[in-house]
Design a protein around this motif. Structure first.
Motif, PDB file in Angstrom:
ATOM      1  N   ILE A  51       0.843  -1.203   0.000  1.00 10.02           N
ATOM      2  CA  ILE A  51       0.000   0.000   0.000  1.00 10.02           C
ATOM      3  C   ILE A  51       0.877   1.252   0.000  1.00 10.02           C
ATOM      4  N   ARG A  52       1.878   1.225   0.890  1.00 12.18           N
ATOM      5  CA  ARG A  52       2.737   2.414   0.994  1.00 12.18           C
ATOM      6  C   ARG A  52       3.551   2.654  -0.282  1.00 12.18           C
ATOM      7  N   HIS A  53       3.959   1.553  -0.908  1.00  5.97           N
ATOM      8  CA  HIS A  53       4.695   1.688  -2.180  1.00  5.97           C
ATOM      9  C   HIS A  53       3.827   2.281  -3.267  1.00  5.97           C
ATOM     10  N   ARG A  54       2.535   1.977  -3.162  1.00  6.70           N
ATOM     11  CA  ARG A  54       1.615   2.431  -4.208  1.00  6.70           C
ATOM     12  C   ARG A  54       0.979   3.789  -3.902  1.00  6.70           C
ATOM     13  N   LEU A  55       1.272   4.319  -2.718  1.00  2.03           N
ATOM     14  CA  LEU A  55       0.699   5.623  -2.349  1.00  2.03           C
ATOM     15  C   LEU A  55       1.100   6.722  -3.333  1.00  2.03           C
ATOM     16  N   SER A  56       2.364   6.633  -3.731  1.00  4.43           N
ATOM     17  CA  SER A  56       2.898   7.643  -4.654  1.00  4.43           C
ATOM     18  C   SER A  56       2.106   7.643  -5.963  1.00  4.43           C
ATOM     19  N   GLU A  57       1.887   6.455  -6.498  1.00  2.00           N
ATOM     20  CA  GLU A  57       1.122   6.329  -7.755  1.00  2.00           C
ATOM     21  C   GLU A  57      -0.324   6.774  -7.542  1.00  2.00           C
ATOM     22  N   TYR A  58      -0.852   6.412  -6.351  1.00  2.00           N
ATOM     23  CA  TYR A  58      -2.245   6.749  -6.044  1.00  2.00           C
ATOM     24  C   TYR A  58      -2.439   8.269  -6.032  1.00  2.00           C
ATOM     25  N   ILE A  59      -1.479   8.955  -5.425  1.00  5.03           N
ATOM     26  CA  ILE A  59      -1.560  10.416  -5.364  1.00  5.03           C
ATOM     27  C   ILE A  59      -1.469  11.023  -6.767  1.00  5.03           C
ATOM     28  N   ASP A  60      -0.621  10.411  -7.600  1.00  7.19           N
ATOM     29  CA  ASP A  60      -0.454  10.915  -8.977  1.00  7.19           C
ATOM     30  C   ASP A  60      -1.633  10.547  -9.866  1.00  7.19           C
ATOM     31  N   GLY A  61      -2.512   9.700  -9.348  1.00 11.35           N
ATOM     32  CA  GLY A  61      -3.693   9.310 -10.108  1.00 11.35           C
ATOM     33  C   GLY A  61      -3.398   8.294 -11.186  1.00 11.35           C
ATOM     34  N   SER A  62      -2.279   7.585 -11.039  1.00 13.82           N
ATOM     35  CA  SER A  62      -1.925   6.611 -12.079  1.00 13.82           C
ATOM     36  C   SER A  62      -2.302   5.182 -11.702  1.00 13.82           C
ATOM     37  N   ALA A  63      -2.927   5.012 -10.531  1.00 11.38           N
ATOM     38  CA  ALA A  63      -3.372   3.670 -10.132  1.00 11.38           C
ATOM     39  C   ALA A  63      -4.653   3.335 -10.892  1.00 11.38           C
ATOM     40  N   THR A  64      -4.832   2.029 -11.117  1.00 14.72           N
ATOM     41  CA  THR A  64      -6.044   1.608 -11.835  1.00 14.72           C
ATOM     42  C   THR A  64      -7.257   1.794 -10.911  1.00 14.72           C
ATOM     43  N   ALA A  65      -8.411   1.743 -11.487  1.00 15.58           N
ATOM     44  CA  ALA A  65      -9.650   1.947 -10.718  1.00 15.58           C
ATOM     45  C   ALA A  65      -9.789   0.902  -9.621  1.00 15.58           C
ATOM     46  N   GLU A  66      -9.415  -0.312  -9.967  1.00 14.49           N
ATOM     47  CA  GLU A  66      -9.514  -1.408  -8.997  1.00 14.49           C
ATOM     48  C   GLU A  66      -8.537  -1.211  -7.849  1.00 14.49           C
ATOM     49  N   GLU A  67      -7.290  -0.818  -8.201  1.00 18.12           N
ATOM     50  CA  GLU A  67      -6.259  -0.549  -7.187  1.00 18.12           C
ATOM     51  C   GLU A  67      -6.706   0.598  -6.284  1.00 18.12           C
TER      52      GLU A  67
END
Lengths: 197, 349
Positions: free
Chosen positions: B6-22
């Protein structure tokens, strides 16, 4: 493929010998390129030189620009490379070590652990006395080159992961990973110098 | 997803590059996990702080300086283009002319040197040893060989013709005479017909060859003519005449000349407006049959059967010598040689 900003048309005019078109490109992109160069070199004069060299190099090598990417992406890649070269020259000229933080270590629990070198402690203390803006800049400046480049291109210049990967010639996954680590390092740095975010 | 992930993906999540499911999964986790939620808030604030970093301004002179460099580059490019194409063109032409001139000069100098040295060596050998007269008789095998050589030279004239007597010049004047029956005679052979007149232009102190076409004649007659011719040649070297037809063979002058055209080149005789001389082409001359002798029956036969017989006057170091050649359109051969001795033309020893 230079986007709707009209860079493609200007590039085409430059190829036909229109120097005014190139001047338009210079005016359009020089500030962005200067800021990238400045954040990478941390030296305004060197950054100005790097930007001049970058535009001249772009003009000389315009034939090699195939339009597969945006002109800005191509120009930024040139600027980043020339800035890195200038940084190396500066360091070898002054015999200085890069002002960088130690490579952070990721623990099993996902905690980023790093310690500032003892010689940097005074710098950290000094940062505490400065404004947030300056502190942030200092934290960014303190990053290792590879991390700072990605952070500057993404958070200061808003290039996409794909564009950064293209410029830095690295996979998108590496860009994401480095960006995450760079942000974590700045976060920890800011927490140290500011007490809390 | 685990905390680490989750923490590794926080950066992508903030940038809005995570998929809808993620995104869905992460939002659910952040609602449940306060530690991860705190990390998310801190990272978000960090990015906000980073984005507040002020931009530096470009100096006012930046554009002008860049454009000055670009224009300088453009000028350099143009001047390089000019240097690359225009001046070199001129240079190339001058250099080419110079190189060609030197090459041509070198070629002629080399050729002259080569001819001179060959002439010196060969003539020295020939005249000092008397080689060509030393074997007055042709053995049957020699004759057979000679015949074979002729055949070979007929098929490959240019390849098999060595450059033998490199005389500086050899002039030949074709003349026309009625064919005469074969002759047999003694050693002192005649060299010319009644109609033969010669033209000679010897370079004083140098080497020159004058070749005249003579008709086959009875041996005794030939001998007399030869001697007379020798005297006459000596006395009137400058006189040159040529007949305008070949009465015996019915060939015209032009045809006769054409026949030996492979070996001789036509040119106007000096100081003679009437006749034509044929210049000996060293490179195409066939080898001298060193052992040939007009005394030999075979040689006599050769001479009398030869339609186009040429007398060649050679002046080597002020010594006059004569050669008799038989030439046709494919080959030319030396029949015999005579030299001046005690004021008389006799077979060279």
């Amino acid at each position: 493929m230079s986007g709707p900003d009209g860079d493609a048309a200007l590039v085409s005019s430059v190829r036909q010998g229109d120097l005014n078109a190139f001047e338009t490109l210079v005016n359009r992109h020089q500030k962005r390129m200067l800021n990238i160069a400045y954040r990478l070199t941390n030296d305004y004069e060197e950054a100005c030189e790097a930007v001049q060299d970058a535009f001249l190099s772009a003009y000389k090598n315009l034939d090699s620009f195939r339009g597969e990417s945006k002109f800005t992406t191509w120009l930024t890649a040139i600027t980043v490379n020339l800035s890195k070269n200038r940084l190396k020259q500066m360091r070898s000229r002054h015999g200085l070590e890069a002002f960088s933080l130690d490579e952070p270590v990721l623990t099993d629990e996902g905690q980023m652990i790093f310690e500032l070198p003892s010689k940097e402690q005074s710098a950290v203390n000094m940062l505490e006395q400065q404004e947030v803006q300056q502190k942030v800049q200092s934290c960014v400046k303190a990053l290792a080159d590879d991390f700072r480049e990605i952070l500057v291109l993404r958070d200061l210049q808003d290039f996409s992961y794909n564009e950064i990967g293209s410029m830095m010639k690295m996979p998108e996954g590496t860009v994401k990973s480095r960006l995450f680590r760079a942000r974590e390092m700045v976060k920890d740095c800011l927490k140290r110098v500011m007490g809390e975010l | 997803m685990e905390h680490n992930e989750i923490r590794h993906r926080l950066s992508e999540y903030i940038d809005g590059s995570a998929t809808a499911e993620e995104k869905k999964e992460m939002e659910a986790h952040l609602r449940m996990c306060s530690a991860c939620n705190d990390a998310f808030s801190e990272l978000q604030k960090t990015i906000e702080h980073i984005k507040t970093v002020e931009e530096v301004e470009t100096p006012a002179w930046m554009t002008q300086k860049i454009m000055a460099k670009v224009r300088s580059e453009e000028t350099k490019k143009k001047s390089m283009f000019q240097k690359r194409f225009f001046p070199p063109l001129m240079k190339i032409s001058i250099q080419t002319v110079a190189v060609l001139f030197v090459a041509v000069c070198a070629f002629y100098v080399y050729r002259n040197i080569e001819h001179s040295s060959r002439t010196g060596e060969m003539l020295a050998n020939r005249f000092s040893t008397g080689q060509h007269d030393a074997s007055p008789e042709l053995s049957p095998s020699d004759r057979a060989q000679d015949g074979l050589h002729e055949k070979e030279s007929s098929s490959l004239p240019s390849q098999q013709i060595p450059q033998i007597p490199a005389f500086k010049s050899l002039d030949m004047k074709p003349e026309y005479a009625a064919p005469s029956p074969p002759v047999h005679g003694n050693e002192e052979t005649a060299l010319a017909s009644d109609k033969t007149k010669r033209a000679k232009q010897a370079t004083p102190g140098g080497e020159s060859i004058l070749m005249e076409k003579i008709a086959p004649a009875p041996r005794a007659e030939v001998r007399q003519h030869s001697l007379a011719l020798a005297e006459k040649t000596k006395a009137s070297a400058k006189e040159t005449t040529s007949s305008s037809s070949s009465a015996g063979s019915g060939e015209t002058e032009a045809e006769l000349i054409k026949k030996v055209g492979d070996y001789f080149s036509i040119h106007d005789l000096p100081r003679n407006g009437n006749g034509k001389a044929v210049k000996y082409d060293v490179s195409k001359f066939q080898a001298f049959p060193e052992n040939a002798s007009w005394l030999d029956a075979g040689m006599q036969k050769k001479m009398t059967s030869c339609k186009n017989t040429y007398l060649v006057d050679v002046l080597i170091s002020q010594t006059q010598q004569k050669y008799v050649y038989c030439a046709d359109n494919v080959s030319i051969e030396l029949l015999f040689k005579v030299a001046q001795k005690n004021g008389r033309w006799i077979k060279a020893e």
